[in-house]
Design an enzyme around this catalytic site. Sequence first.
Site, PDB file in Angstrom:
ATOM      1  N   CYS A   2     -22.264  92.462 178.880  1.00 35.31           N
ATOM      2  CA  CYS A   2     -22.315  93.286 180.069  1.00 35.31           C
ATOM      3  C   CYS A   2     -21.383  94.498 179.929  1.00 35.31           C
ATOM      4  O   CYS A   2     -20.349  94.416 179.266  1.00 35.31           O
ATOM      5  CB  CYS A   2     -21.925  92.559 181.337  1.00 35.31           C
ATOM      6  SG  CYS A   2     -22.868  91.096 181.678  1.00 35.31           S
ATOM      7  N   ARG A  27     -23.644  96.290 174.661  1.00 32.53           N
ATOM      8  CA  ARG A  27     -22.958  95.121 175.217  1.00 32.53           C
ATOM      9  C   ARG A  27     -23.876  94.223 176.026  1.00 32.53           C
ATOM     10  O   ARG A  27     -23.545  93.073 176.297  1.00 32.53           O
ATOM     11  CB  ARG A  27     -21.804  95.571 176.114  1.00 32.53           C
ATOM     12  CG  ARG A  27     -20.708  96.298 175.392  1.00 32.53           C
ATOM     13  CD  ARG A  27     -19.670  96.753 176.366  1.00 32.53           C
ATOM     14  NE  ARG A  27     -18.990  95.619 176.976  1.00 32.53           N
ATOM     15  CZ  ARG A  27     -17.775  95.226 176.657  1.00 32.53           C
ATOM     16  NH1 ARG A  27     -17.103  95.862 175.736  1.00 32.53           N
ATOM     17  NH2 ARG A  27     -17.225  94.193 177.240  1.00 32.53           N
ATOM     18  N   TRP A  74     -25.946  91.257 180.516  1.00 28.28           N
ATOM     19  CA  TRP A  74     -26.339  90.217 179.565  1.00 28.28           C
ATOM     20  C   TRP A  74     -26.281  88.933 180.386  1.00 28.28           C
ATOM     21  O   TRP A  74     -25.206  88.497 180.807  1.00 28.28           O
ATOM     22  CB  TRP A  74     -25.352  90.175 178.402  1.00 28.28           C
ATOM     23  CG  TRP A  74     -25.744  89.210 177.336  1.00 28.28           C
ATOM     24  CD1 TRP A  74     -26.557  89.455 176.266  1.00 28.28           C
ATOM     25  CD2 TRP A  74     -25.337  87.845 177.225  1.00 28.28           C
ATOM     26  NE1 TRP A  74     -26.694  88.323 175.514  1.00 28.28           N
ATOM     27  CE2 TRP A  74     -25.954  87.319 176.074  1.00 28.28           C
ATOM     28  CE3 TRP A  74     -24.532  87.004 177.980  1.00 28.28           C
ATOM     29  CZ2 TRP A  74     -25.788  86.001 175.662  1.00 28.28           C
ATOM     30  CZ3 TRP A  74     -24.367  85.695 177.572  1.00 28.28           C
ATOM     31  CH2 TRP A  74     -24.981  85.211 176.418  1.00 28.28           C
ATOM     32  N   ASN A  98     -18.465  91.792 185.021  1.00 28.46           N
ATOM     33  CA  ASN A  98     -18.581  91.167 183.695  1.00 28.46           C
ATOM     34  C   ASN A  98     -17.805  89.867 183.765  1.00 28.46           C
ATOM     35  O   ASN A  98     -16.710  89.836 184.326  1.00 28.46           O
ATOM     36  CB  ASN A  98     -17.922  92.020 182.608  1.00 28.46           C
ATOM     37  CG  ASN A  98     -18.682  93.284 182.324  1.00 28.46           C
ATOM     38  OD1 ASN A  98     -19.771  93.496 182.857  1.00 28.46           O
ATOM     39  ND2 ASN A  98     -18.112  94.130 181.486  1.00 28.46           N
ATOM     40  N   GLY A  99     -18.317  88.811 183.140  1.00 27.77           N
ATOM     41  CA  GLY A  99     -17.586  87.539 183.119  1.00 27.77           C
ATOM     42  C   GLY A  99     -18.366  86.454 183.834  1.00 27.77           C
ATOM     43  O   GLY A  99     -19.566  86.603 184.100  1.00 27.77           O
ATOM     44  N   GLU A 478     -23.089  83.461 155.889  1.00 25.26           N
ATOM     45  CA  GLU A 478     -23.175  84.790 156.496  1.00 25.26           C
ATOM     46  C   GLU A 478     -24.569  85.397 156.288  1.00 25.26           C
ATOM     47  O   GLU A 478     -25.141  85.992 157.214  1.00 25.26           O
ATOM     48  CB  GLU A 478     -22.069  85.686 155.910  1.00 25.26           C
ATOM     49  CG  GLU A 478     -22.064  87.134 156.345  1.00 25.26           C
ATOM     50  CD  GLU A 478     -21.926  87.343 157.851  1.00 25.26           C
ATOM     51  OE1 GLU A 478     -21.644  86.389 158.590  1.00 25.26           O
ATOM     52  OE2 GLU A 478     -22.145  88.490 158.292  1.00 25.26           O
ATOM     53  N   LYS A 482     -27.040  86.409 159.371  1.00 20.77           N
ATOM     54  CA  LYS A 482     -27.593  87.763 159.546  1.00 20.77           C
ATOM     55  C   LYS A 482     -29.111  87.691 159.660  1.00 20.77           C
ATOM     56  O   LYS A 482     -29.711  88.339 160.496  1.00 20.77           O
ATOM     57  CB  LYS A 482     -27.219  88.675 158.360  1.00 20.77           C
ATOM     58  CG  LYS A 482     -25.800  89.181 158.380  1.00 20.77           C
ATOM     59  CD  LYS A 482     -25.620  90.295 159.359  1.00 20.77           C
ATOM     60  CE  LYS A 482     -24.358  90.327 160.133  1.00 20.77           C
ATOM     61  NZ  LYS A 482     -23.437  89.354 160.343  1.00 20.77           N
ATOM     62  N   GLU A 485     -30.198  86.047 163.103  1.00 21.44           N
ATOM     63  CA  GLU A 485     -29.941  86.817 164.331  1.00 21.44           C
ATOM     64  C   GLU A 485     -30.784  88.092 164.396  1.00 21.44           C
ATOM     65  O   GLU A 485     -31.151  88.537 165.479  1.00 21.44           O
ATOM     66  CB  GLU A 485     -28.452  87.123 164.508  1.00 21.44           C
ATOM     67  CG  GLU A 485     -27.893  88.195 163.623  1.00 21.44           C
ATOM     68  CD  GLU A 485     -26.446  88.538 163.951  1.00 21.44           C
ATOM     69  OE1 GLU A 485     -26.123  88.739 165.119  1.00 21.44           O
ATOM     70  OE2 GLU A 485     -25.633  88.613 163.000  1.00 21.44           O
ATOM     71  N   HIS A 501     -27.805  65.695 149.857  1.00 17.68           N
ATOM     72  CA  HIS A 501     -27.364  64.817 150.942  1.00 17.68           C
ATOM     73  C   HIS A 501     -28.163  65.033 152.225  1.00 17.68           C
ATOM     74  O   HIS A 501     -27.700  64.700 153.301  1.00 17.68           O
ATOM     75  CB  HIS A 501     -25.860  65.018 151.177  1.00 17.68           C
ATOM     76  CG  HIS A 501     -25.061  64.764 149.943  1.00 17.68           C
ATOM     77  ND1 HIS A 501     -24.843  63.506 149.450  1.00 17.68           N
ATOM     78  CD2 HIS A 501     -24.492  65.623 149.054  1.00 17.68           C
ATOM     79  CE1 HIS A 501     -24.147  63.590 148.324  1.00 17.68           C
ATOM     80  NE2 HIS A 501     -23.929  64.869 148.062  1.00 17.68           N
ATOM     81  N   LYS A 600     -22.892  92.479 171.773  1.00 14.93           N
ATOM     82  CA  LYS A 600     -21.885  92.836 170.767  1.00 14.93           C
ATOM     83  C   LYS A 600     -20.543  92.166 171.025  1.00 14.93           C
ATOM     84  O   LYS A 600     -19.880  91.709 170.126  1.00 14.93           O
ATOM     85  CB  LYS A 600     -21.732  94.361 170.751  1.00 14.93           C
ATOM     86  CG  LYS A 600     -20.767  94.889 169.721  1.00 14.93           C
ATOM     87  CD  LYS A 600     -21.337  94.732 168.336  1.00 14.93           C
ATOM     88  CE  LYS A 600     -20.397  95.148 167.243  1.00 14.93           C
ATOM     89  NZ  LYS A 600     -20.801  94.555 165.957  1.00 14.93           N
TER      90      LYS A 600
HETATM   91  C1  F6R Z   1     -22.829  88.317 163.902  1.00 10.91           C
HETATM   92  C2  F6R Z   1     -21.752  88.766 164.757  1.00 10.91           C
HETATM   93  C3  F6R Z   1     -21.029  87.771 165.574  1.00 10.91           C
HETATM   94  C4  F6R Z   1     -19.545  88.164 165.749  1.00 10.91           C
HETATM   95  C5  F6R Z   1     -18.852  87.203 166.718  1.00 10.91           C
HETATM   96  C6  F6R Z   1     -17.375  87.496 166.845  1.00 10.91           C
HETATM   97  O1  F6R Z   1     -23.377  89.365 163.176  1.00 10.91           O
HETATM   98  O2  F6R Z   1     -21.482  89.933 164.831  1.00 10.91           O
HETATM   99  O3  F6R Z   1     -21.152  86.489 165.049  1.00 10.91           O
HETATM  100  O4  F6R Z   1     -18.929  88.135 164.498  1.00 10.91           O
HETATM  101  O5  F6R Z   1     -19.454  87.292 167.966  1.00 10.91           O
HETATM  102  O6  F6R Z   1     -17.174  88.785 167.314  1.00 10.91           O
HETATM  103  P1  F6R Z   1     -15.773  89.511 167.147  1.00 10.91           P
HETATM  104  O7  F6R Z   1     -15.594  89.758 165.687  1.00 10.91           O
HETATM  105  O8  F6R Z   1     -15.895  90.770 167.939  1.00 10.91           O
HETATM  106  O9  F6R Z   1     -14.740  88.574 167.679  1.00 10.91           O
END
Ligand code: F6R
Length: 605
Positions: A2, A27, A74, A98-99, A478, A482, A485, A501, A600
């Site tokens: 948000c 956001r 969001w 927000n929250g 990772e 990626k 998501e 396993h 984000k």
């Molecule tokens: C994935 C991604 C998220 C962030 C996670 C932590 O691509 O970006 O998994 O890494 O939400 O976010 P930060 O680094 O802002 O604490």
Amino acid sequence: MCGIIGIASNRPVSTNIINSLKKLEYRGYDSAGIATITDGYINEKKCSGRVDELQKILLKTPSNGNIGIGHVRWATHGIPSIVNAHPHSSDAVSVVHNGIIENSDEIKKNLETKNFKFKSQTDTEVITLLITEALNDSKPLEAVFKTLKKLKGSFALGIIFKNYENIIIGARRGSPLAVGYSNDENFLGSDSYALKSMTNKISYLDDGELCVLTKDNVEFFNQNKKKINKKIHLVSEDLNTSEKGNFKNFMSKEISEQPITAKKCVSEYVDKIKKDINIYNFPIKPSEINKIVLIGCGTAYHSCLVAKYWFEEITSIEAEIDVASEFRYRNLKLNEKNLYVFLSQSGETADTSAALDICKKNKVKTCAIVNVVESTIARNADWVLPIHAGPEIGVASTKAFLGQLIVLFILCLKLSFMRKDINKEFYNSKIDDLTKLPDEINKCLKSETNIQLMAKEFLDANGSMFLGRGFSYPIALEGALKLKELSYLHAEGYPAGEMKHGPLALIEDGLPVVVIAPKDKYFEKTLSNMQEVIARGGKIFFFTDNKKKSISENIRFGLRVPFLDNLFSPILLTVPLQLLAYHVALLKNCDIDKPRNLAKSVTVE
Ligand code: F6R
């Protein structure tokens, strides 16, 4: 999650609110809304979906008014819809939030007994109605204080009032909130990024604080209603990194920026001439550190996992890692000889921030490795190591991950040298390697055409696997994160040695399996694991830095990145994995910068 914007001005504010909401859209993008005070009334306009929709509504029916608030949502409570979009307004007041309000059900029941009617399924509407009730016998500031006392949970709020048409009140508990200053306008924003196009003078609210904005004045109060002064920070307006330029989206721009990110980050910490690392003021004497505990969420957690391998490889310090959402609720035995290191691009992630607060309460030493230096986590930690990646707008973290890895490596190397775990020759040679890193990352970007071909092979798949051992295990996690998501294709990251396993049962004819096998002590072992996958029909995509010519004729697609040193393979092998996820998502026509259901900055639990 948000985004909030508020503007108090001497001219109409709706256009600037819309422009700022567009910047905040990274956001939250389930719905959007704006409220201004127009001719003595609250004029609220909302839409489900993107800010563009809201803009179309405003083009048809403009909102006048020199004071206003806006929001991108969001969804937490209630589906994304017009009725659940913010602001939430009554006849007297309009609120963006927000929250999460944890006791909203209880408050709602109570308000309903007093005949208050709810329009939405959100937790936010209780705030609107509590303030409305309090305004019966209080002025706005007092009404907000009374309301905040009744709320449990986290919030950043922006509030405007029908009968007090020159003020915006902002309040913070748990979710970030900033104030921006200009000559005849003042601003409220959930982060400085949205405010930067309007001002470079910014103050940050701390938890429990409240602010009252008019067009030419800002006052701050602490939770005891006492007026306080806040520091004004001059922030740099980094336009290059805030605009997408000729790139299709922010993610492709941010991936391609990584050589520059690496260069900046290395040059901030490494003195090439003196062959030394400029990190000082350790909160614990390096020789006395008992253990490093690395904590983060998502991609940031993966950087902790890579660092654990580095610390174990080149230092005598024990390294432990934790997911912040687990760390914060466990019965931990925190130790004052341990250094607790928090990884966060945004510096606002609720779980990471709460985990840091626990460490602070227990008076153990903390370090924040962040991209946003003005963030809550940076401000709360004993010691901050910025990654200098510049704003990262794409929801999926790319250049910030790379920056986190580089800073973690630099920290590890420095500690190792200071504790005499490595000699000067080794130290110097790794410093040399660090300075070569940007060029090597650049070479990795050249793999894009090859990756585009690989990406096509994922289009008809029902799932995929990413396998690696040692340093490549976190990179497998990772790579899988990626891909899932961004492209919504199921992807599982696994330590290759674990296949027998259980996960081997998933392998079927044609399943894409990405094998990450750099030239290290695990190479042959990983090849054996790969053969087991091949024997069961898995389609292998092989990522390595090994120059060996014939590895296996059953490898469907292979990709070679430059070899710098075993220790750097996780950094270099990350780049093609980012590109793979990007191109699969592009082919699937996914919204790359704003994947569904994600935001984000995860400022709620
Ligand atoms: C994935 C991604 C998220 C962030 C996670 C932590 O691509 O970006 O998994 O890494 O939400 O976010 P930060 O680094 O802002 O604490």
